[in-house]
Design a protein around this motif. Structure first.
Motif, PDB file in Angstrom:
ATOM      1  N   GLU A  81     -55.946  67.514 -38.423  1.00  0.00           N
ATOM      2  CA  GLU A  81     -54.749  67.229 -37.632  1.00  0.00           C
ATOM      3  C   GLU A  81     -55.119  66.604 -36.286  1.00  0.00           C
ATOM      4  OE1 GLU A  81     -52.364  70.701 -37.217  1.00  0.00           O
ATOM      5  OE2 GLU A  81     -51.851  70.817 -39.357  1.00  0.00           O
ATOM      6  N   ASP A  82     -56.142  67.157 -35.645  1.00  0.00           N
ATOM      7  CA  ASP A  82     -56.546  66.631 -34.332  1.00  0.00           C
ATOM      8  C   ASP A  82     -57.080  65.198 -34.446  1.00  0.00           C
ATOM      9  OD1 ASP A  82     -55.835  69.021 -33.212  1.00  0.00           O
ATOM     10  OD2 ASP A  82     -57.878  69.799 -33.023  1.00  0.00           O
ATOM     11  N   LEU A  83     -57.904  64.938 -35.457  1.00  0.00           N
ATOM     12  CA  LEU A  83     -58.438  63.580 -35.645  1.00  0.00           C
ATOM     13  C   LEU A  83     -57.316  62.591 -35.914  1.00  0.00           C
ATOM     14  CD1 LEU A  83     -61.615  64.166 -37.880  1.00  0.00           C
ATOM     15  CD2 LEU A  83     -61.544  63.641 -35.438  1.00  0.00           C
ATOM     16  N   ALA A  84     -56.398  62.964 -36.814  1.00  0.00           N
ATOM     17  CA  ALA A  84     -55.305  62.058 -37.164  1.00  0.00           C
ATOM     18  C   ALA A  84     -54.414  61.788 -35.956  1.00  0.00           C
ATOM     19  CB  ALA A  84     -54.491  62.657 -38.309  1.00  0.00           C
ATOM     20  N   ALA A  85     -54.143  62.834 -35.170  1.00  0.00           N
ATOM     21  CA  ALA A  85     -53.319  62.640 -33.977  1.00  0.00           C
ATOM     22  C   ALA A  85     -53.999  61.699 -32.988  1.00  0.00           C
ATOM     23  CB  ALA A  85     -53.036  63.991 -33.322  1.00  0.00           C
ATOM     24  N   GLY A  86     -55.310  61.881 -32.801  1.00  0.00           N
ATOM     25  CA  GLY A  86     -56.042  60.995 -31.893  1.00  0.00           C
ATOM     26  C   GLY A  86     -56.070  59.562 -32.372  1.00  0.00           C
ATOM     27  N   LEU A  87     -56.261  59.367 -33.674  1.00  0.00           N
ATOM     28  CA  LEU A  87     -56.247  58.014 -34.239  1.00  0.00           C
ATOM     29  C   LEU A  87     -54.869  57.380 -34.083  1.00  0.00           C
ATOM     30  CD1 LEU A  87     -58.337  58.729 -37.445  1.00  0.00           C
ATOM     31  CD2 LEU A  87     -58.951  57.067 -35.680  1.00  0.00           C
ATOM     32  N   ILE A 103     -56.623  68.987 -46.647  1.00  0.00           N
ATOM     33  CA  ILE A 103     -56.983  68.031 -45.597  1.00  0.00           C
ATOM     34  C   ILE A 103     -56.031  66.845 -45.588  1.00  0.00           C
ATOM     35  CG2 ILE A 103     -58.761  66.461 -44.748  1.00  0.00           C
ATOM     36  CD1 ILE A 103     -59.344  69.452 -44.297  1.00  0.00           C
ATOM     37  N   ASP A 104     -55.663  66.319 -46.759  1.00  0.00           N
ATOM     38  CA  ASP A 104     -54.757  65.163 -46.807  1.00  0.00           C
ATOM     39  C   ASP A 104     -53.458  65.472 -46.063  1.00  0.00           C
ATOM     40  OD1 ASP A 104     -56.716  64.191 -48.468  1.00  0.00           O
ATOM     41  OD2 ASP A 104     -55.367  63.609 -50.088  1.00  0.00           O
ATOM     42  N   ALA A 105     -52.837  66.588 -46.422  1.00  0.00           N
ATOM     43  CA  ALA A 105     -51.568  66.948 -45.801  1.00  0.00           C
ATOM     44  C   ALA A 105     -51.733  67.164 -44.296  1.00  0.00           C
ATOM     45  CB  ALA A 105     -51.004  68.208 -46.461  1.00  0.00           C
ATOM     46  N   ALA A 106     -52.834  67.794 -43.896  1.00  0.00           N
ATOM     47  CA  ALA A 106     -53.078  68.016 -42.466  1.00  0.00           C
ATOM     48  C   ALA A 106     -53.204  66.693 -41.717  1.00  0.00           C
ATOM     49  CB  ALA A 106     -54.340  68.857 -42.288  1.00  0.00           C
ATOM     50  N   ALA A 107     -53.872  65.709 -42.324  1.00  0.00           N
ATOM     51  CA  ALA A 107     -54.016  64.397 -41.680  1.00  0.00           C
ATOM     52  C   ALA A 107     -52.656  63.730 -41.515  1.00  0.00           C
ATOM     53  CB  ALA A 107     -54.950  63.513 -42.504  1.00  0.00           C
ATOM     54  N   HIS A 108     -51.829  63.783 -42.570  1.00  0.00           N
ATOM     55  CA  HIS A 108     -50.485  63.197 -42.458  1.00  0.00           C
ATOM     56  C   HIS A 108     -49.676  63.909 -41.366  1.00  0.00           C
ATOM     57  CE1 HIS A 108     -51.166  60.694 -45.903  1.00  0.00           C
ATOM     58  NE2 HIS A 108     -51.185  61.680 -46.772  1.00  0.00           N
ATOM     59  N   ARG A 109     -49.753  65.241 -41.336  1.00  0.00           N
ATOM     60  CA  ARG A 109     -49.000  66.001 -40.327  1.00  0.00           C
ATOM     61  C   ARG A 109     -49.463  65.660 -38.916  1.00  0.00           C
ATOM     62  NH1 ARG A 109     -49.910  70.457 -43.876  1.00  0.00           N
ATOM     63  NH2 ARG A 109     -51.536  71.215 -42.454  1.00  0.00           N
ATOM     64  N   GLY A 110     -50.767  65.527 -38.734  1.00  0.00           N
ATOM     65  CA  GLY A 110     -51.285  65.209 -37.408  1.00  0.00           C
ATOM     66  C   GLY A 110     -50.792  63.873 -36.895  1.00  0.00           C
ATOM     67  N   ALA A 111     -50.781  62.867 -37.763  1.00  0.00           N
ATOM     68  CA  ALA A 111     -50.305  61.542 -37.352  1.00  0.00           C
ATOM     69  C   ALA A 111     -48.825  61.580 -37.004  1.00  0.00           C
ATOM     70  CB  ALA A 111     -50.572  60.533 -38.465  1.00  0.00           C
ATOM     71  N   LEU A 112     -48.043  62.286 -37.828  1.00  0.00           N
ATOM     72  CA  LEU A 112     -46.604  62.381 -37.558  1.00  0.00           C
ATOM     73  C   LEU A 112     -46.346  63.127 -36.262  1.00  0.00           C
ATOM     74  CD1 LEU A 112     -45.193  63.214 -41.117  1.00  0.00           C
ATOM     75  CD2 LEU A 112     -44.925  61.078 -39.845  1.00  0.00           C
ATOM     76  N   ALA A 113     -47.098  64.205 -36.013  1.00  0.00           N
ATOM     77  CA  ALA A 113     -46.901  64.992 -34.794  1.00  0.00           C
ATOM     78  C   ALA A 113     -47.174  64.165 -33.543  1.00  0.00           C
ATOM     79  CB  ALA A 113     -47.805  66.221 -34.811  1.00  0.00           C
ATOM     80  N   ALA A 114     -48.075  63.189 -33.665  1.00  0.00           N
ATOM     81  CA  ALA A 114     -48.394  62.328 -32.526  1.00  0.00           C
ATOM     82  C   ALA A 114     -47.433  61.150 -32.417  1.00  0.00           C
ATOM     83  CB  ALA A 114     -49.831  61.816 -32.656  1.00  0.00           C
ATOM     84  N   GLY A 115     -46.438  61.092 -33.298  1.00  0.00           N
ATOM     85  CA  GLY A 115     -45.495  59.977 -33.284  1.00  0.00           C
ATOM     86  C   GLY A 115     -46.071  58.703 -33.849  1.00  0.00           C
ATOM     87  N   GLY A 116     -47.149  58.825 -34.647  1.00  0.00           N
ATOM     88  CA  GLY A 116     -47.800  57.645 -35.217  1.00  0.00           C
ATOM     89  C   GLY A 116     -47.404  57.387 -36.650  1.00  0.00           C
ATOM     90  N   ARG A 117     -48.088  56.431 -37.255  1.00  0.00           N
ATOM     91  CA  ARG A 117     -47.786  56.008 -38.621  1.00  0.00           C
ATOM     92  C   ARG A 117     -48.835  56.573 -39.570  1.00  0.00           C
ATOM     93  NH1 ARG A 117     -48.486  50.617 -38.262  1.00  0.00           N
ATOM     94  NH2 ARG A 117     -46.368  50.358 -37.474  1.00  0.00           N
ATOM     95  N   SER A 118     -48.383  56.984 -40.752  1.00  0.00           N
ATOM     96  CA  SER A 118     -49.292  57.467 -41.779  1.00  0.00           C
ATOM     97  C   SER A 118     -48.825  56.947 -43.126  1.00  0.00           C
ATOM     98  CB  SER A 118     -49.337  59.002 -41.783  1.00  0.00           C
ATOM     99  OG  SER A 118     -50.328  59.478 -42.664  1.00  0.00           O
ATOM    100  N   ALA A 119     -49.764  56.762 -44.032  1.00  0.00           N
ATOM    101  CA  ALA A 119     -49.453  56.270 -45.373  1.00  0.00           C
ATOM    102  C   ALA A 119     -50.212  57.096 -46.403  1.00  0.00           C
ATOM    103  CB  ALA A 119     -49.820  54.790 -45.510  1.00  0.00           C
ATOM    104  N   ALA A 120     -49.583  57.331 -47.534  1.00  0.00           N
ATOM    105  CA  ALA A 120     -50.196  58.088 -48.617  1.00  0.00           C
ATOM    106  C   ALA A 120     -50.345  57.187 -49.834  1.00  0.00           C
ATOM    107  CB  ALA A 120     -49.348  59.304 -48.974  1.00  0.00           C
ATOM    108  N   VAL A 121     -51.515  57.233 -50.444  1.00  0.00           N
ATOM    109  CA  VAL A 121     -51.768  56.507 -51.689  1.00  0.00           C
ATOM    110  C   VAL A 121     -51.745  57.537 -52.815  1.00  0.00           C
ATOM    111  CG1 VAL A 121     -53.338  54.997 -52.952  1.00  0.00           C
ATOM    112  CG2 VAL A 121     -53.182  54.831 -50.456  1.00  0.00           C
TER     113      VAL A 121
END
Length: 415
Positions: free
Chosen positions: A178-184, A199-217
């Motif tokens: 979550e922290d890495l995704a938010a920082g990215l 981990i996948d879900a945590a990465a998506h959540r981190g990006a969303l929490a930071a107001g950023g964009r995330s994509a799932a394949v």
């Protein structure tokens, strides 16, 4: 017939149903004849496979050797025509047996109607929004992308980073992801992952929490978000400027082989891959391996030496195929040129990439010839570094303009 063999767009959609993801025989045939031409050939082959294999279609067809047919599918020399066509004929005949059973139910227009109801879009190679980096997969590249959400994949994928890892993640791993995704996301990167638990879900959540964009394949169709427990999360990706992408059409079920094949798309689509947690046999390691093969940088997050959830990450670090990632700044640096950081553009422009190289990078740069190119094996000997490490560093040096590839050989880029 519920499909059109003359429409390249529909034919590409049809091949995404006919062939399993990563089918290099299908990819070679489509590259050779075009999606429409390959589909028309298959319709003829369904009626008389052996006769069709005598056709001039085999001239110039290059099927990668990894796509070996079963012995039971081997026709006689007389049936396959000239000896030089024999290997391609064997693989094609085996593949026809896989594809033909799906012709009876093939209806790409129906699947496109489903996608339209979902507000999605179909992308095929050659479209302005098609991400060209997928072409690095060669014959294993997807035939089409079925997209919900941001369909300008070429745009958001240019600045994307894969954050992947184990489904059976620890609290430590999920927090780090979550922290890495938010920082990215804070730095403008699109965070790409597989939409799975852990981990996948945590990465998506981190990006969303930071107001950023995330994509799932996804490994299955975009009409049914999988796993079901992440339905709400995947919907939020689409609603918040992100996307959900699949290379198989609506109605396609996810299963093990498709999950493994999906990983190659994540590796090719993104500029770098970060593995947060992975056991020794984790599927996330296949994403890392494909990224290394594509000369994309790989990072791994270290964990407790007693944690089985981190053994895969530690193996990547021990083998020299990944760099150690302990912060979002590390992940940002990995995604950019060697020596880049979270500095502003004016500060970054003043940094000489050579000054920021680490010891291994300097060894390899010194080993690169200036006038004539060298093989990877030669560079391994000259630099005194492991082969996997050399392959990883060559990709990094190429991205920052210090190395140039000449086919399978390398040399130093002119200053």
């Amino acid at each position: 017939m519920r499909f059109d063999v003359d429409d390249p767009w529909l034919a590409a959609a049809a091949w995404s149903r006919l062939a399993e993801p990563g089918d290099v025989v299908a990819g070679s045939l489509v590259a050779h004849l075009g999606a429409a031409g390959a589909l028309a050939w298959l319709v003829e082959a369904a009626a008389d496979p052996v006769a069709t294999l005598r056709a001039p279609v085999l001239d110039g067809l290059d099927v990668p050797p990894s796509a070996s047919p079963s012995a039971s599918a081997a026709p006689s020399r007389a049936a396959t025509g000239e000896p030089r066509h024999r290997n391609a004929a064997l693989r094609l005949l085996d593949a026809v047996g896989r594809w033909v059973p799906r012709l009876d139910s093939l209806d790409p227009r129906r699947e496109l109607r489903v996608l339209e109801r979902l507000g999605g879009a179909l992308l095929v190679p050659g479209d302005p929004d098609w991400p060209g980096q997928l072409d690095a997969l060669g014959a294993a590249a997807p035939f089409a992308l079925w997209v919900r959400g941001r369909a300008d994949v070429a745009d958001w994928a240019r600045g994307s980073v894969a954050v992947v890892g184990a489904r059976a993640a620890t609290a430590y791993g999920e927090r780090v992801a979550e922290d890495l995704a938010a920082g990215l996301a804070d730095q403008g990167f699109t965070v790409v992952s597989g939409g799975a638990y852990g981990i996948d879900a945590a990465a998506h959540r981190g990006a969303l929490a930071a107001g950023g964009r995330s994509a799932a394949v996804l490994a299955g169709g975009v009409d049914r978000y999988y796993p079901q427990g992440n339905d709400g999360l995947l919907r939020r990706l689409v609603e918040h400027d992100g996307a959900v992408v699949a290379e198989v059409p609506p109605g396609s079920a996810p299963f093990r082989q498709r999950f493994l094949a999906r990983n190659r798309v994540i590796a090719a689509l993104t500029s770098s891959t970060v593995v947060v947690e992975a056991a020794r046999r984790s599927g996330a390691l296949s994403t890392a391996r494909r990224a290394v093969e594509l000369l994309r940088p790989v990072g791994a997050v270290p964990g407790p030496v007693t944690s089985m959830a981190s053994t895969g990450c530690h193996g990547l670090l021990r083998d020299g195929v990944a760099v150690c990632i302990t912060s979002a700044a590390d992940a940002v640096e990995l995604a950019g040129p060697v020596g880049s950081s979270v500095q502003g553009p004016e500060e970054t422009a003043l940094v000489d990439p050579v000054d920021a190289l680490g010891p291994d990078e300097r060894l390899l740069l010194d080993a690169l010839p200036v006038r004539q190119s060298a093989t990877v094996d030669s560079l391994v000997r000259s630099a005194g570094l492991p082969a996997r490490r050399v392959v990883t560093l060559l990709g990094a040096l190429e991205r920052c303009g210090l190395a140039r590839r000449d086919g399978a050989r390398w040399r130093r880029a002119p200053s």
